[in-house]
Design an enzyme around this catalytic site. Structure first.
Site, PDB file in Angstrom:
ATOM      1  N   ARG A  50       0.679  -1.239   0.027  1.00 18.74           N
ATOM      2  CA  ARG A  50       0.129   0.026  -0.116  1.00 18.74           C
ATOM      3  C   ARG A  50       0.990   1.354   0.097  1.00 18.74           C
ATOM      4  O   ARG A  50       2.153   1.202  -0.071  1.00 18.74           O
ATOM      5  CB  ARG A  50      -0.997  -0.110   1.014  1.00 18.74           C
ATOM      6  CG  ARG A  50      -0.252  -0.068   2.638  1.00 18.74           C
ATOM      7  CD  ARG A  50      -1.255  -0.458   3.642  1.00 18.74           C
ATOM      8  NE  ARG A  50      -0.795  -1.131   4.674  1.00 18.74           N
ATOM      9  CZ  ARG A  50      -0.160  -0.283   5.899  1.00 18.74           C
ATOM     10  NH1 ARG A  50      -0.486   1.144   5.672  1.00 18.74           N
ATOM     11  NH2 ARG A  50       0.279  -0.695   6.672  1.00 18.74           N
ATOM     12  N   GLY A  51       0.022   2.456   0.111  1.00 20.69           N
ATOM     13  CA  GLY A  51       0.855   3.781   0.056  1.00 20.69           C
ATOM     14  C   GLY A  51       2.025   3.716  -1.087  1.00 20.69           C
ATOM     15  O   GLY A  51       1.616   3.432  -2.230  1.00 20.69           O
ATOM     16  N   ILE A 106       8.065   2.663   9.297  1.00 20.36           N
ATOM     17  CA  ILE A 106       7.029   2.809  10.372  1.00 20.36           C
ATOM     18  C   ILE A 106       7.522   4.182  11.129  1.00 20.36           C
ATOM     19  O   ILE A 106       8.708   4.561  11.104  1.00 20.36           O
ATOM     20  CB  ILE A 106       6.804   1.539  11.376  1.00 20.36           C
ATOM     21  CG1 ILE A 106       8.281   1.375  11.894  1.00 20.36           C
ATOM     22  CG2 ILE A 106       6.387   0.430  10.733  1.00 20.36           C
ATOM     23  CD1 ILE A 106       8.159   0.221  13.226  1.00 20.36           C
ATOM     24  N   TYR A 116      11.882   8.239  14.519  1.00 25.72           N
ATOM     25  CA  TYR A 116      11.928   8.062  13.209  1.00 25.72           C
ATOM     26  C   TYR A 116      12.986   9.173  12.591  1.00 25.72           C
ATOM     27  O   TYR A 116      13.551   8.497  11.413  1.00 25.72           O
ATOM     28  CB  TYR A 116      10.507   8.802  12.694  1.00 25.72           C
ATOM     29  CG  TYR A 116      10.032   8.600  11.390  1.00 25.72           C
ATOM     30  CD1 TYR A 116       9.591   7.607  10.707  1.00 25.72           C
ATOM     31  CD2 TYR A 116      10.064   9.893  10.797  1.00 25.72           C
ATOM     32  CE1 TYR A 116       9.525   7.541   9.464  1.00 25.72           C
ATOM     33  CE2 TYR A 116       9.559   9.824   9.107  1.00 25.72           C
ATOM     34  CZ  TYR A 116       9.194   8.919   8.727  1.00 25.72           C
ATOM     35  OH  TYR A 116       8.825   8.839   7.354  1.00 25.72           O
ATOM     36  N   TYR A 156       5.476  15.831   2.607  1.00 27.47           N
ATOM     37  CA  TYR A 156       4.351  15.029   3.112  1.00 27.47           C
ATOM     38  C   TYR A 156       3.665  14.580   1.952  1.00 27.47           C
ATOM     39  O   TYR A 156       3.335  15.201   0.794  1.00 27.47           O
ATOM     40  CB  TYR A 156       3.432  16.092   3.644  1.00 27.47           C
ATOM     41  CG  TYR A 156       4.088  16.420   5.388  1.00 27.47           C
ATOM     42  CD1 TYR A 156       3.391  15.734   6.209  1.00 27.47           C
ATOM     43  CD2 TYR A 156       4.704  17.768   5.278  1.00 27.47           C
ATOM     44  CE1 TYR A 156       3.919  15.905   7.473  1.00 27.47           C
ATOM     45  CE2 TYR A 156       5.190  18.061   6.800  1.00 27.47           C
ATOM     46  CZ  TYR A 156       4.721  17.233   7.792  1.00 27.47           C
ATOM     47  OH  TYR A 156       5.104  17.693   8.959  1.00 27.47           O
ATOM     48  N   ILE A 157       3.246  13.271   2.048  1.00 33.22           N
ATOM     49  CA  ILE A 157       2.640  12.749   0.838  1.00 33.22           C
ATOM     50  C   ILE A 157       1.322  12.130   1.411  1.00 33.22           C
ATOM     51  O   ILE A 157       1.260  11.631   2.545  1.00 33.22           O
ATOM     52  CB  ILE A 157       3.484  11.164   0.566  1.00 33.22           C
ATOM     53  CG1 ILE A 157       5.004  11.658   0.590  1.00 33.22           C
ATOM     54  CG2 ILE A 157       2.708  10.514  -0.842  1.00 33.22           C
ATOM     55  CD1 ILE A 157       5.316  12.498  -0.700  1.00 33.22           C
TER      56      ILE A 157
HETATM   57  N1  LIG Z   1       3.650   9.119   3.831  1.00 30.53           N
HETATM   58  C1  LIG Z   1       4.687  10.452   3.839  1.00 30.53           C
HETATM   59  O1  LIG Z   1       4.129  11.289   3.977  1.00 30.53           O
HETATM   60  C2  LIG Z   1       5.788   9.930   3.883  1.00 30.53           C
HETATM   61  C3  LIG Z   1       6.819  11.114   4.071  1.00 30.53           C
HETATM   62  C4  LIG Z   1       8.285  10.813   4.032  1.00 30.53           C
HETATM   63  C5  LIG Z   1       8.749   9.439   3.950  1.00 30.53           C
HETATM   64  N2  LIG Z   1       7.686   8.402   3.902  1.00 30.53           N
HETATM   65  C6  LIG Z   1       8.263   7.319   3.855  1.00 30.53           C
HETATM   66  O2  LIG Z   1       7.873   6.461   2.775  1.00 30.53           O
HETATM   67  C7  LIG Z   1       7.751   4.934   3.004  1.00 30.53           C
HETATM   68  C8  LIG Z   1       6.434   4.458   2.899  1.00 30.53           C
HETATM   69  O3  LIG Z   1       5.475   5.285   3.446  1.00 30.53           O
HETATM   70  P1  LIG Z   1       3.897   5.089   3.392  1.00 30.53           P
HETATM   71  O4  LIG Z   1       3.356   6.555   3.659  1.00 30.53           O
HETATM   72  O5  LIG Z   1       3.539   4.584   1.898  1.00 30.53           O
HETATM   73  O6  LIG Z   1       3.540   4.052   4.524  1.00 30.53           O
HETATM   74  P2  LIG Z   1       2.094   3.220   4.609  1.00 30.53           P
HETATM   75  O7  LIG Z   1       1.172   3.603   3.825  1.00 30.53           O
HETATM   76  O8  LIG Z   1       2.174   3.151   6.056  1.00 30.53           O
HETATM   77  O9  LIG Z   1       2.876   1.702   4.295  1.00 30.53           O
HETATM   78  C9  LIG Z   1       3.787   1.197   4.996  1.00 30.53           C
HETATM   79  C10 LIG Z   1       4.292   0.011   4.140  1.00 30.53           C
HETATM   80  O10 LIG Z   1       5.180  -0.691   4.866  1.00 30.53           O
HETATM   81  C11 LIG Z   1       5.086  -2.020   5.102  1.00 30.53           C
HETATM   82  N3  LIG Z   1       5.598  -2.371   6.714  1.00 30.53           N
HETATM   83  C12 LIG Z   1       5.382  -1.730   7.843  1.00 30.53           C
HETATM   84  N4  LIG Z   1       6.032  -2.353   8.517  1.00 30.53           N
HETATM   85  C13 LIG Z   1       6.585  -3.630   8.282  1.00 30.53           C
HETATM   86  C14 LIG Z   1       7.143  -4.713   8.561  1.00 30.53           C
HETATM   87  N5  LIG Z   1       7.326  -4.901   9.850  1.00 30.53           N
HETATM   88  N6  LIG Z   1       7.602  -5.626   7.608  1.00 30.53           N
HETATM   89  C15 LIG Z   1       7.183  -5.576   6.439  1.00 30.53           C
HETATM   90  N7  LIG Z   1       6.438  -4.507   5.821  1.00 30.53           N
HETATM   91  C16 LIG Z   1       6.200  -3.585   6.972  1.00 30.53           C
HETATM   92  C17 LIG Z   1       3.519  -2.034   5.167  1.00 30.53           C
HETATM   93  O11 LIG Z   1       2.945  -3.213   4.998  1.00 30.53           O
HETATM   94  P3  LIG Z   1       1.556  -3.808   5.760  1.00 30.53           P
HETATM   95  O12 LIG Z   1       0.548  -3.330   4.596  1.00 30.53           O
HETATM   96  O13 LIG Z   1       1.835  -5.393   5.790  1.00 30.53           O
HETATM   97  O14 LIG Z   1       1.403  -3.185   6.763  1.00 30.53           O
HETATM   98  C18 LIG Z   1       3.109  -0.941   4.226  1.00 30.53           C
HETATM   99  O15 LIG Z   1       3.533  -1.791   2.923  1.00 30.53           O
HETATM  100  C19 LIG Z   1       8.168   5.087   4.486  1.00 30.53           C
HETATM  101  O16 LIG Z   1       9.687   4.570   4.554  1.00 30.53           O
HETATM  102  C20 LIG Z   1       8.163   6.111   4.913  1.00 30.53           C
HETATM  103  O17 LIG Z   1       8.744   6.383   6.368  1.00 30.53           O
HETATM  104  C21 LIG Z   1       6.563   8.804   3.832  1.00 30.53           C
END
Ligand SMILES: NC(=O)c1ccc[n+]([C@@H]2O[C@H](COP(=O)([O-])OP(=O)(O)OC[C@H]3O[C@@H](n4cnc5c(N)ncnc54)[C@H](OP(=O)(O)O)[C@@H]3O)[C@@H](O)[C@H]2O)c1
Length: 225
Positions: A15-16, A69, A131, A163-164
């Protein structure tokens, strides 16, 4: 390098941002492996070791350490378990995958690794100690891997999203906080995950032949203010 020969591994592809990166890499012609958490639980060292030992001989040319996470909490309230699992998922498991799954890249003298970091590796806000520490560490890992793997033509970069609009962002911010965040971004909006996937697509492509060891920020101007 013909794309159809290339196998890409993307963590957190369910996802995401990770799901959109998988779709983009498929469009780019790569075969994409996106293990579910039951196949590869990045919070658990033993399952990471097992995954590596089962997959170390696969011809993986592209590795995207995307899963992440964040348990926002003030320093005085962070539980040690939360601190350790934040470092495990965001930093130690990416290190283990880079260490364990780059044999094919070295042998074929071609590879691309992208670590999905965050603007919170440069700047921060309250409640982000674990984080920010993990993502800053990931940038350091990126630079050292770029130096060590450069001679094998393996390019290693971090992408730092601002921010995404994903579940993680909505989970960690109230609707009022989201409004304030949007007001703080010069472009006046959060990013679409596609905008991150397109950057990853460039960095993993043959078009990127000379950028390595960098942390590429995509934040709509957020960190300029
Ligand atoms: N969203 C933002 O604004 C933002 C900004 C800066 C950086 N980021 C970075 O971008 C990346 C993706 O973020 P996102 O927003 O797409 O996150 P998200 O929507 O919460 O998705 C997180 C993903 O990581 C997987 N995951 C979490 N814990 C795990 C574990 N223990 N083992 C295996 N997989 C695991 C989840 O799998 P499950 O489906 O199994 O839970 C999911 O596929 C992250 O590294 C985050 O720090 C995000």
């Amino acid at each position: 390098m013909e794309h159809c020969e290339l196998l890409a591994l993307v963590t957190g592809g369910s996802r995401g941002i990770g799901r959109i990166i998988c779709e983009q890499l498929q469009k780019d012609g790569y075969q994409v492996l996106a293990p579910s958490r039951s196949e590869l639980d990045l919070a658990n060292i033993e399952t990471v070791k097992n995954y590596i030992s089962k997959n170390k001989n696969r011809p993986i040319s592209i590795l995207i350490n995307n899963a992440g996470i964040n348990f926002p909490a003030p320093i005085e309230n962070i539980l040690l378990d939360q601190w350790q699992s934040t470092l495990q998922v965001n930093l130690t498991s990416p290190f283990m995958l880079i260490q364990g799954l780059t044999q094919h890249m070295k042998k074929q003298r071609y590879g691309r690794i992208v670590n999905i970091s965050s603007v919170f590796s440069f700047v921060t806000r309250e409640n982000r100690a674990a984080y920010s520490a993990a993502k800053s560490g990931l940038n350091g890992l990126t630079r050292t891997a770029a130096v060590e793997f450069g001679p094998y033509n393996i390019l290693v970069n971090s992408v730092c999203p601002g921010y995404i609009d994903t579940a993680l962002t909505r989970q960690n911010n109230s609707p009022e906080q989201i409004k304030t965040i949007i007001e703080s971004i010069p472009l006046g909006r959060m990013a679409d995950a596609v905008e991150i996937a397109e950057l990853v697509s460039f960095l993993t492509s043959d078009k990127n032949s000379y950028i390595t060891g960098h942390t590429v920020v995509a934040d709509g101007g957020f960190t300029c203010k």
